[in-house]
Design an enzyme around this catalytic site. Structure first.
Site, PDB file in Angstrom:
ATOM      1  N   LYS A   1      -5.674  49.185 -11.683  1.00 46.50           N
ATOM      2  CA  LYS A   1      -5.657  50.660 -11.665  1.00 46.50           C
ATOM      3  C   LYS A   1      -5.571  51.205 -10.241  1.00 46.50           C
ATOM      4  O   LYS A   1      -4.827  52.135  -9.972  1.00 46.50           O
ATOM      5  CB  LYS A   1      -6.915  51.245 -12.334  1.00 46.50           C
ATOM      6  CG  LYS A   1      -7.101  50.867 -13.786  1.00 46.50           C
ATOM      7  CD  LYS A   1      -8.278  51.595 -14.409  1.00 46.50           C
ATOM      8  CE  LYS A   1      -9.636  51.262 -13.844  1.00 46.50           C
ATOM      9  NZ  LYS A   1     -10.089  49.868 -14.124  1.00 46.50           N
TER      10      LYS A   1
ATOM     11  N   ARG B   1     -14.326  57.050 -18.674  1.00 44.05           N
ATOM     12  CA  ARG B   1     -14.606  55.691 -19.141  1.00 44.05           C
ATOM     13  C   ARG B   1     -15.358  55.707 -20.464  1.00 44.05           C
ATOM     14  O   ARG B   1     -15.672  54.641 -20.997  1.00 44.05           O
ATOM     15  CB  ARG B   1     -15.467  54.973 -18.094  1.00 44.05           C
ATOM     16  CG  ARG B   1     -14.686  53.922 -17.279  1.00 44.05           C
ATOM     17  CD  ARG B   1     -15.653  53.363 -16.270  1.00 44.05           C
ATOM     18  NE  ARG B   1     -15.310  52.085 -15.745  1.00 44.05           N
ATOM     19  CZ  ARG B   1     -14.872  51.885 -14.500  1.00 44.05           C
ATOM     20  NH1 ARG B   1     -14.640  52.900 -13.707  1.00 44.05           N
ATOM     21  NH2 ARG B   1     -14.653  50.671 -14.073  1.00 44.05           N
TER      22      ARG B   1
ATOM     23  N   ARG C   1     -10.520  38.807  -5.931  1.00 42.46           N
ATOM     24  CA  ARG C   1     -10.141  40.113  -5.379  1.00 42.46           C
ATOM     25  C   ARG C   1     -10.894  40.404  -4.082  1.00 42.46           C
ATOM     26  O   ARG C   1     -12.073  40.093  -3.957  1.00 42.46           O
ATOM     27  CB  ARG C   1     -10.461  41.210  -6.406  1.00 42.46           C
ATOM     28  CG  ARG C   1     -10.321  42.606  -5.863  1.00 42.46           C
ATOM     29  CD  ARG C   1     -10.176  43.616  -6.953  1.00 42.46           C
ATOM     30  NE  ARG C   1     -11.401  43.884  -7.689  1.00 42.46           N
ATOM     31  CZ  ARG C   1     -11.499  44.849  -8.595  1.00 42.46           C
ATOM     32  NH1 ARG C   1     -10.464  45.621  -8.872  1.00 42.46           N
ATOM     33  NH2 ARG C   1     -12.628  45.037  -9.248  1.00 42.46           N
TER      34      ARG C   1
ATOM     35  N   ARG D   1     -16.326  42.701  -3.283  1.00 39.40           N
ATOM     36  CA  ARG D   1     -17.321  43.570  -3.931  1.00 39.40           C
ATOM     37  C   ARG D   1     -18.417  42.728  -4.565  1.00 39.40           C
ATOM     38  O   ARG D   1     -18.129  41.726  -5.208  1.00 39.40           O
ATOM     39  CB  ARG D   1     -16.643  44.412  -5.015  1.00 39.40           C
ATOM     40  CG  ARG D   1     -15.878  45.583  -4.473  1.00 39.40           C
ATOM     41  CD  ARG D   1     -15.064  46.261  -5.526  1.00 39.40           C
ATOM     42  NE  ARG D   1     -15.742  46.463  -6.797  1.00 39.40           N
ATOM     43  CZ  ARG D   1     -15.226  47.142  -7.807  1.00 39.40           C
ATOM     44  NH1 ARG D   1     -14.028  47.697  -7.694  1.00 39.40           N
ATOM     45  NH2 ARG D   1     -15.879  47.294  -8.940  1.00 39.40           N
TER      46      ARG D   1
HETATM   47  P1  AMP Z   1     -14.792  50.457 -10.505  1.00 41.88           P
HETATM   48  O1  AMP Z   1     -14.658  50.389  -9.029  1.00 41.88           O
HETATM   49  O2  AMP Z   1     -13.904  51.488 -11.127  1.00 41.88           O
HETATM   50  O3  AMP Z   1     -14.635  49.107 -11.175  1.00 41.88           O
HETATM   51  O4  AMP Z   1     -16.295  50.937 -10.803  1.00 41.88           O
HETATM   52  C1  AMP Z   1     -17.412  50.176 -10.371  1.00 41.88           C
HETATM   53  C2  AMP Z   1     -18.626  50.555 -11.193  1.00 41.88           C
HETATM   54  O5  AMP Z   1     -18.931  51.956 -10.989  1.00 41.88           O
HETATM   55  C3  AMP Z   1     -18.469  50.415 -12.696  1.00 41.88           C
HETATM   56  O6  AMP Z   1     -18.692  49.069 -13.141  1.00 41.88           O
HETATM   57  C4  AMP Z   1     -19.529  51.389 -13.204  1.00 41.88           C
HETATM   58  O7  AMP Z   1     -20.813  50.834 -13.091  1.00 41.88           O
HETATM   59  C5  AMP Z   1     -19.417  52.540 -12.184  1.00 41.88           C
HETATM   60  N1  AMP Z   1     -18.443  53.553 -12.651  1.00 41.88           N
HETATM   61  C6  AMP Z   1     -17.216  53.819 -12.138  1.00 41.88           C
HETATM   62  N2  AMP Z   1     -16.599  54.799 -12.818  1.00 41.88           N
HETATM   63  C7  AMP Z   1     -17.458  55.169 -13.804  1.00 41.88           C
HETATM   64  C8  AMP Z   1     -17.399  56.123 -14.865  1.00 41.88           C
HETATM   65  N3  AMP Z   1     -16.314  56.905 -15.066  1.00 41.88           N
HETATM   66  N4  AMP Z   1     -18.478  56.229 -15.681  1.00 41.88           N
HETATM   67  C9  AMP Z   1     -19.576  55.480 -15.485  1.00 41.88           C
HETATM   68  N5  AMP Z   1     -19.694  54.539 -14.543  1.00 41.88           N
HETATM   69  C10 AMP Z   1     -18.661  54.378 -13.691  1.00 41.88           C
END
Ligand code: AMP
Length: 221
Positions: A13, A85, A124, A159
């Site tokens: 994404k 999400r 990654r 990460r």
């Molecule tokens: P990402 O970098 O998009 O993989 O997000 C990392 C983490 O942030 C996720 O595993 C969630 O714990 C939190 N997170 C990101 N976006 C959301 C969202 N829209 N709703 C809830 N938690 C989120």
């Protein structure tokens, strides 16, 4: 216009989102990046979010929705990466768009098999610069200079939630809470599905091209 990127964690994404932002002049709003920045700055929001993120769970809807709305309110053209999400977040965004005269043009859903997600996410590396946030992969998409971001030269990091156990938990969370959005946006007639083959060395270019064609068709509709 608003473009939404949908897909499992590690489906690409952020990478495809960056290309679409460059192509359409969109502002990239990645909720994960915003949370990571809050955690780094040890804010109250960051402390709360880190309880959930470290376990591979979602941050509660009320916290996430108000954070996103305050970030996008003043911006016309936005690419949403990692939001919504949950169905509740999607419903809240729908109301926000109606009230603020914003249009979701397309939802790009990146389909990647679970086993490929675990393989790819384990290798990654990401750019911690909050103006950039680019992702690379030491196996599938290495940066031009080892350990350095191609876009801004910042030292790349791994990460903490990109370890196999947390990835499996994040995938479970994705299937339980986020996957229902595919049907939600299909019903809204906004969904564009793109199948991803992570072993194709031109996957980034092909996926970007396909996404741009589909968005252009909708913009011109
Ligand atoms: P990402 O970098 O998009 O993989 O997000 C990392 C983490 O942030 C996720 O595993 C969630 O714990 C939190 N997170 C990101 N976006 C959301 C969202 N829209 N709703 C809830 N938690 C989120």
């Amino acid at each position: 216009m608003y473009i939404i990127m949908l897909g499992a964690p590690g489906s690409g994404k952020g990478t495809i989102g960056n290309e679409l932002c460059d192509n359409y002049g969109l502002t990239h709003i990645a909720t994960g990046d915003i949370f990571r920045n809050e955690i780094k700055n040890q804010t109250d929001l960051g402390k709360k979010a880190s309880e959930y993120i470290s376990k591979g769970q979602l941050v509660p809807d009320e916290i996430t929705v108000s954070m996103v709305e305050s970030n996008i309110k003043e911006i016309d053209d936005v690419l949403l990466d990692g939001f919504p999400r949950t169905i509740e977040q999607a419903e809240a965004l729908k109301v926000f768009c109606a009230e603020n005269n914003k249009r979701i043009v397309s939802v790009i859903n990146l389909n990647v098999p679970d086993e490929d997600i675990v393989t790819r996410t384990s290798s990654r590396v990401t750019c911690p610069n909050k103006e950039c946030g680019a992702s690379f992969n030491t196996v599938f998409m290495p940066p031009k200079v080892e350990g350095k971001c191609d876009r801004c030269g910042t030292e790349l990091v791994k990460r903490p939630d990109d370890n196999p156990d947390t990835i499996r938990e994040r995938l479970k969370t994705y299937h339980d809470e986020t996957e229902p959005l595919i049907d939600f946006y299909k019903k809204e007639e906004l969904l564009e599905n793109i199948d991803i083959n992570i072993y194709d060395e031109n996957v980034k270019e092909k996926t970007t091209k396909s996404a741009i064609e589909r968005i252009n068709n909708r913009v011109n509709d």
